[in-house]
Design a protein around this motif. Structure first.
Motif, mmCIF file in Angstrom:
data_model
loop_
_atom_site.group_PDB
_atom_site.id
_atom_site.type_symbol
_atom_site.label_atom_id
_atom_site.label_comp_id
_atom_site.label_asym_id
_atom_site.label_seq_id
_atom_site.Cartn_x
_atom_site.Cartn_y
_atom_site.Cartn_z
ATOM 1 N N GLN A 36 -73.027 62.930 36.569
ATOM 2 C CA GLN A 36 -74.187 63.324 35.770
ATOM 3 C C GLN A 36 -75.304 62.308 36.026
ATOM 4 O OE1 GLN A 36 -74.350 62.208 31.577
ATOM 5 N NE2 GLN A 36 -74.738 64.342 31.032
ATOM 6 N N GLN A 37 -76.485 62.817 36.391
ATOM 7 C CA GLN A 37 -77.610 61.913 36.596
ATOM 8 C C GLN A 37 -78.736 62.280 35.644
ATOM 9 O OE1 GLN A 37 -79.408 61.724 40.515
ATOM 10 N NE2 GLN A 37 -80.494 59.846 40.016
ATOM 11 N N ILE A 38 -78.936 61.437 34.645
ATOM 12 C CA ILE A 38 -80.032 61.609 33.708
ATOM 13 C C ILE A 38 -81.287 61.008 34.327
ATOM 14 C CG2 ILE A 38 -80.887 60.878 31.437
ATOM 15 C CD1 ILE A 38 -77.963 61.097 30.474
ATOM 16 N N LEU A 39 -82.421 61.600 34.037
ATOM 17 C CA LEU A 39 -83.690 61.167 34.631
ATOM 18 C C LEU A 39 -83.904 59.668 34.456
ATOM 19 C CD1 LEU A 39 -86.230 62.320 36.020
ATOM 20 C CD2 LEU A 39 -87.291 62.444 33.762
ATOM 21 N N GLY A 40 -84.188 58.975 35.564
ATOM 22 C CA GLY A 40 -84.451 57.544 35.513
ATOM 23 C C GLY A 40 -83.208 56.677 35.587
ATOM 24 N N GLN A 41 -82.047 57.306 35.691
ATOM 25 C CA GLN A 41 -80.799 56.548 35.772
ATOM 26 C C GLN A 41 -80.064 56.878 37.065
ATOM 27 O OE1 GLN A 41 -78.390 57.023 32.234
ATOM 28 N NE2 GLN A 41 -80.177 56.972 30.883
ATOM 29 N N GLY A 42 -79.068 56.058 37.375
ATOM 30 C CA GLY A 42 -78.208 56.374 38.498
ATOM 31 C C GLY A 42 -77.143 57.372 38.087
ATOM 32 N N PRO A 43 -76.513 58.027 39.050
ATOM 33 C CA PRO A 43 -75.436 58.971 38.719
ATOM 34 C C PRO A 43 -74.283 58.270 37.997
ATOM 35 C CG PRO A 43 -76.165 59.260 41.002
ATOM 36 C CD PRO A 43 -76.803 58.010 40.502
ATOM 37 N N LYS A 44 -73.681 58.964 37.045
ATOM 38 C CA LYS A 44 -72.544 58.433 36.294
ATOM 39 C C LYS A 44 -71.369 59.393 36.466
ATOM 40 C CE LYS A 44 -71.916 59.134 31.880
ATOM 41 N NZ LYS A 44 -72.059 59.166 30.406
ATOM 42 N N LEU A 45 -70.208 58.841 36.809
ATOM 43 C CA LEU A 45 -69.043 59.683 37.039
ATOM 44 C C LEU A 45 -68.569 60.345 35.747
ATOM 45 C CD1 LEU A 45 -66.826 60.540 39.169
ATOM 46 C CD2 LEU A 45 -65.401 58.817 38.049
ATOM 47 N N LEU A 46 -68.367 61.652 35.806
ATOM 48 C CA LEU A 46 -67.763 62.374 34.682
ATOM 49 C C LEU A 46 -66.265 62.555 34.907
ATOM 50 C CD1 LEU A 46 -70.428 65.172 34.062
ATOM 51 C CD2 LEU A 46 -70.027 63.122 32.684
ATOM 52 N N ILE A 47 -65.889 63.004 36.098
ATOM 53 C CA ILE A 47 -64.491 63.287 36.369
ATOM 54 C C ILE A 47 -64.232 63.217 37.865
ATOM 55 C CG2 ILE A 47 -64.825 65.795 36.470
ATOM 56 C CD1 ILE A 47 -62.064 66.059 35.038
ATOM 57 N N GLN A 48 -63.033 62.740 38.212
ATOM 58 C CA GLN A 48 -62.603 62.661 39.603
ATOM 59 C C GLN A 48 -61.263 63.378 39.736
ATOM 60 O OE1 GLN A 48 -62.198 58.670 41.174
ATOM 61 N NE2 GLN A 48 -61.135 59.352 43.028
ATOM 62 N N PHE A 49 -61.190 64.276 40.731
ATOM 63 C CA PHE A 49 -59.953 64.992 41.049
ATOM 64 C C PHE A 49 -59.398 64.492 42.387
ATOM 65 C CE2 PHE A 49 -59.958 68.435 37.971
ATOM 66 C CZ PHE A 49 -61.295 68.632 37.658
ATOM 67 N N LEU A 60 -65.836 61.506 30.527
ATOM 68 C CA LEU A 60 -66.122 62.925 30.264
ATOM 69 C C LEU A 60 -66.089 63.159 28.748
ATOM 70 C CD1 LEU A 60 -66.423 65.708 31.831
ATOM 71 C CD2 LEU A 60 -64.010 66.052 31.249
ATOM 72 N N PRO A 61 -67.182 63.657 28.172
ATOM 73 C CA PRO A 61 -67.186 63.962 26.715
ATOM 74 C C PRO A 61 -66.314 65.196 26.466
ATOM 75 C CG PRO A 61 -69.417 63.726 27.608
ATOM 76 C CD PRO A 61 -68.502 63.875 28.778
ATOM 77 N N LYS A 62 -65.071 64.964 26.194
ATOM 78 C CA LYS A 62 -64.083 66.040 26.206
ATOM 79 C C LYS A 62 -64.236 67.027 25.052
ATOM 80 C CE LYS A 62 -60.725 63.123 28.590
ATOM 81 N NZ LYS A 62 -61.580 61.902 28.522
ATOM 82 N N ASP A 63 -65.045 66.657 24.052
ATOM 83 C CA ASP A 63 -65.244 67.606 22.953
ATOM 84 C C ASP A 63 -66.134 68.771 23.383
ATOM 85 O OD1 ASP A 63 -68.011 66.050 21.169
ATOM 86 O OD2 ASP A 63 -67.370 65.824 23.251
ATOM 87 N N ARG A 64 -66.895 68.581 24.464
ATOM 88 C CA ARG A 64 -67.804 69.651 24.878
ATOM 89 C C ARG A 64 -67.753 69.950 26.374
ATOM 90 N NH1 ARG A 64 -72.635 68.808 24.835
ATOM 91 N NH2 ARG A 64 -72.667 66.511 24.766
ATOM 92 N N PHE A 65 -67.273 69.006 27.155
ATOM 93 C CA PHE A 65 -67.218 69.174 28.605
ATOM 94 C C PHE A 65 -65.777 69.446 29.038
ATOM 95 C CE2 PHE A 65 -71.287 67.437 30.468
ATOM 96 C CZ PHE A 65 -71.930 67.178 29.264
ATOM 97 N N SER A 66 -65.643 70.340 30.023
ATOM 98 C CA SER A 66 -64.336 70.565 30.639
ATOM 99 C C SER A 66 -64.540 70.837 32.121
ATOM 100 C CB SER A 66 -63.607 71.736 29.981
ATOM 101 O OG SER A 66 -64.316 72.938 30.196
ATOM 102 N N ASP A 74 -62.166 74.617 45.135
ATOM 103 C CA ASP A 74 -63.367 74.751 44.310
ATOM 104 C C ASP A 74 -63.157 74.139 42.938
ATOM 105 O OD1 ASP A 74 -64.623 78.037 45.355
ATOM 106 O OD2 ASP A 74 -64.079 76.223 46.468
ATOM 107 N N SER A 75 -64.283 73.798 42.315
ATOM 108 C CA SER A 75 -64.215 73.233 40.974
ATOM 109 C C SER A 75 -65.330 73.811 40.116
ATOM 110 C CB SER A 75 -64.354 71.707 41.041
ATOM 111 O OG SER A 75 -64.357 71.136 39.747
ATOM 112 N N THR A 76 -65.074 73.908 38.815
ATOM 113 C CA THR A 76 -66.107 74.295 37.865
ATOM 114 C C THR A 76 -66.195 73.241 36.767
ATOM 115 O OG1 THR A 76 -64.528 75.625 36.627
ATOM 116 C CG2 THR A 76 -65.882 76.773 38.241
#
Lengths: 112, 112
Positions: A36-49, A60-66, A74-76
């Motif tokens: 995830q890359q928020i404006l003005g920041q570097g990319p931040k890892l959410l998940i690695q497979f 990974l904010p598991k309450d809302r992200f999956s 493929d991945s979603t």
């Protein structure tokens, strides 16, 4: 060699709606990442497979992200429900074992 | 906690001169360092990397220097060309092919 494919390129949704992003890695790459890359920041890892197993999902904010990676290809990535602060570029990357990661063009999400 | 820092948000350099981009890190356990280049509306592209067992790695016009005692690395581009204008991200990992921790990026502009 085809690169990492992501879709859609852009998405605008209202807060509390759901959204899904799709990634097709480079053929033969066992490792897949979502950043995830928020404006003005570097990319931040959410998940690695690694193939279809999760190696790291500590940020990974598991309450809302999956995320899932069926059959190790493929991945979603899904957000449900979306918040304003989820507005960002979502980058998918893939790599061979112990090699550098190749990134896709990203999906720009705007939550209004 | 920003473990990888790029303190210069932007840098302008005359075409043909040397561009020097700097990066500092705080976690001494980082073992592998990379530079990525990003054009607008594209994903980051791998540029060059260095392992902690080395202090220099060179690839054509690009050289990365690592100073472990100072926890500092730099990217030198000689000579700078207009096509080098992009955002450059420094990244670090505990091992090769492990998750990357990115800096916030430096926007390099090459002046013709």
């Amino acid at each position: 060699e085809a690169g990492v494919a992501q879709s859609p390129r852009y998405k605008i949704i209202e807060k509390r709606q759901s959204v899904a992003f799709w990634c097709n890695p480079i053929s033969g790459h066992a490792t897949l990442y979502w950043y995830q890359q928020i404006l003005g920041q570097g990319p931040k890892l959410l998940i690695q497979f690694q193939n279809n197993g999760v190696v790291d999902d500590s940020q990974l904010p598991k309450d809302r992200f999956s995320a899932e990676r069926l059959k190790g290809v493929d991945s979603t990535l899904k957000i449900q429900p979306a918040k304003l602060e989820d507005s960002a570029v979502y980058l998918c990357a893939s790599s061979l074992l112990r090699e550098e990661a190749f990134f896709g063009q990203g999906t720009r999400l705007t939550v209004v | 906690d920003q473990q990888v820092k790029q303190n210069s948000p932007s840098l302008s350099v005359q075409e043909g001169r040397i561009s020097i981009l700097n990066c500092d890190y705080t976690n001494s356990m980082f073992d592998y360092f990379l530079w990525y280049k990003k054009y607008p509306a594209e994903g980051p592209t791998f540029l060059i990397s260095i392992s902690s067992i080395k202090d220099k790695n060179e690839d054509g016009r690009f050289t990365v220097f690592l100073n472990k005692s100072a926890k500092h690395l730099s990217l030198h581009i000689v000579p700078s060309q207009p096509g080098d204008s992009a955002v450059y991200f420094c990244a670090a990992s505990f091992e090769r092919n492990e998750k990357l921790t990115f800096g916030t990026g430096t926007r390099l502009t090459i002046i013709p």
